[in-house]
Scaffold this motif. Structure first.
Motif, PDB file in Angstrom:
ATOM      1  N   ILE A 137       0.827  -1.219   0.000  1.00  0.00           N
ATOM      2  CA  ILE A 137       0.000   0.000   0.000  1.00  0.00           C
ATOM      3  C   ILE A 137       0.857   1.263   0.000  1.00  0.00           C
ATOM      4  CG2 ILE A 137      -0.305   0.166   2.525  1.00  0.00           C
ATOM      5  CD1 ILE A 137      -3.209   0.594   0.140  1.00  0.00           C
ATOM      6  N   GLU A 138       2.011   1.202   0.662  1.00  0.00           N
ATOM      7  CA  GLU A 138       2.850   2.413   0.745  1.00  0.00           C
ATOM      8  C   GLU A 138       3.543   2.740  -0.573  1.00  0.00           C
ATOM      9  OE1 GLU A 138       5.384   1.763   4.115  1.00  0.00           O
ATOM     10  OE2 GLU A 138       3.629   1.643   5.420  1.00  0.00           O
ATOM     11  N   ARG A 181      -4.161   4.790  -2.854  1.00  0.00           N
ATOM     12  CA  ARG A 181      -3.878   4.487  -1.446  1.00  0.00           C
ATOM     13  C   ARG A 181      -5.084   4.620  -0.536  1.00  0.00           C
ATOM     14  NH1 ARG A 181       1.729   7.710  -0.931  1.00  0.00           N
ATOM     15  NH2 ARG A 181       2.574   6.829  -2.860  1.00  0.00           N
ATOM     16  N   ASP A 182      -5.910   5.615  -0.763  1.00  0.00           N
ATOM     17  CA  ASP A 182      -7.044   5.830   0.137  1.00  0.00           C
ATOM     18  C   ASP A 182      -8.370   5.345  -0.439  1.00  0.00           C
ATOM     19  OD1 ASP A 182      -5.397   6.956   2.064  1.00  0.00           O
ATOM     20  OD2 ASP A 182      -5.502   8.930   1.096  1.00  0.00           O
TER      21      ASP A 182
END
Ligand SMILES: O=C(O)c1cc(=O)[nH]c(=O)n1[C@@H]1O[C@H](COP(=O)(O)O)[C@@H](O)[C@H]1O
Length: 272
Positions: free
Chosen positions: A26-27, A34-35
């Motif tokens: 995710i990073e 990502r959100d």
């Protein structure tokens, strides 16, 4: 169509031994994913669409989904792969290993819940821990043998009865566990000499070979050591180097992934 037949067809259809690994950290995802509530799914879908013409298999790694309670998105990715690209094998990388009763649940998870064509398993709990997987005779069982990481040497290189432990694993799988012809072995691209030793033991059995790209394995040495007489026999996996390829010029992440996947496929094919 069983796993091995499907794999043979995919090698030929895409003229490719490249397995695209789906390890969505995710990073490292582009910011727009990502959100978003289904950002992992959307990211993987774009990678799949960009590379499907270049791959002989896709391999989602379950930890990247389970760690974020994103198994629902993994289910959607697997469903999408089965629907949009039914000719490309789907390998669930979950490296399971447990007593028979529990292994049966892991097999159901891989083959029924996610609809995987094959699953990675650890051999170290022995025959009864892999038998439940064999009940799904049309699916693949990919057994860890000589893994790509340096610490794999701690146990896999131990000398047992005059030869290293990983060679006993290869022999056991070739002689016993592969009775239905549904097994493959994992051997890291970071250990080409060991790829050759395993190839000598197992004949034409397919090898899943991670370790090129981010782990620095040598493609030429890998292919020369692992190819079969027909110039196939390998699913050579690359995950991070494709997923997080640095865009050049006006490229977006998916175009960059496609470019690196194509370069990798060609580099592999140059030595088949
Ligand atoms: O079973 C695997 O796929 C596997 C076995 C092994 O020995 N080494 C290894 O790296 N893998 C997996 O292959 C992928 C390698 O990713 P990259 O190093 O980013 O290409 C990861 O999903 C690992 O979990």
């Amino acid at each position: 169509m069983n796993f091995i037949t499907k794999l043979n067809a995919a090698w030929a259809a895409n003229d490719s031994l490249l397995c695209v690994g789906l390890d969505p950290d995710i990073e490292r995802l582009p910011v727009q994913f990502r959100d978003a509530p289904d950002g992992i799914y959307q990211f993987c879908k774009e990678i799949i669409d960009a590379t499907a013409g270049l791959a002989c298999a896709f391999k989602p790694q379950i930890a990247y989904f389970a760690a974020l309670a994103a198994e629902g998105q993994l289910e959607r990715i697997c469903a999408y792969l089965r629907e949009a690209y039914p000719h490309i094998p789907l390998i669930l990388d979950s490296k399971r290993g447990d007593i028979g009763a529990t292994a049966k649940q892991y097999a159901r998870e891989a083959y029924d819940r996610y609809g995987a064509d094959a699953v990675t398993v650890s051999p170290y709990m022995g025959s009864d821990s892999v038998e439940p997987y064999m009940e799904w005779q049309d699916r693949g069982v990919i057994v860890l043998c000589r893994t790509s990481n340096p610490g794999g040497s701690d146990l896999q290189f131990l000398q047992v009865d005059g030869k290293p432990l990983y060679q006993h694993v290869a022999q056991l799988v070739a002689d016993k566990w592969n009775a239905n012809g549904q097994c493959a072995l994992v051997v890291g691209a970071t250990f080409p000499e060991e790829i050759r030793a395993v190839r000598d033991i197992v004949g034409e059995m397919p090898l899943l070979i991670p370790g090129i790209g981010a782990q620095g394995g040598d493609i030429e040495a890998t292919v020369r050591a692992g190819r079969t007489t027909s110039g196939t026999g390998m699913m050579i996996n690359s995950s991070r180097a494709i997923l997080y390829a640095k865009p050049q010029g006006g490229e977006d992440f998916a175009a960059a992934a496609r470019r690196v996947a194509e370069e990798t496929r060609q580099a592999i094919n140059a030595h088949r």
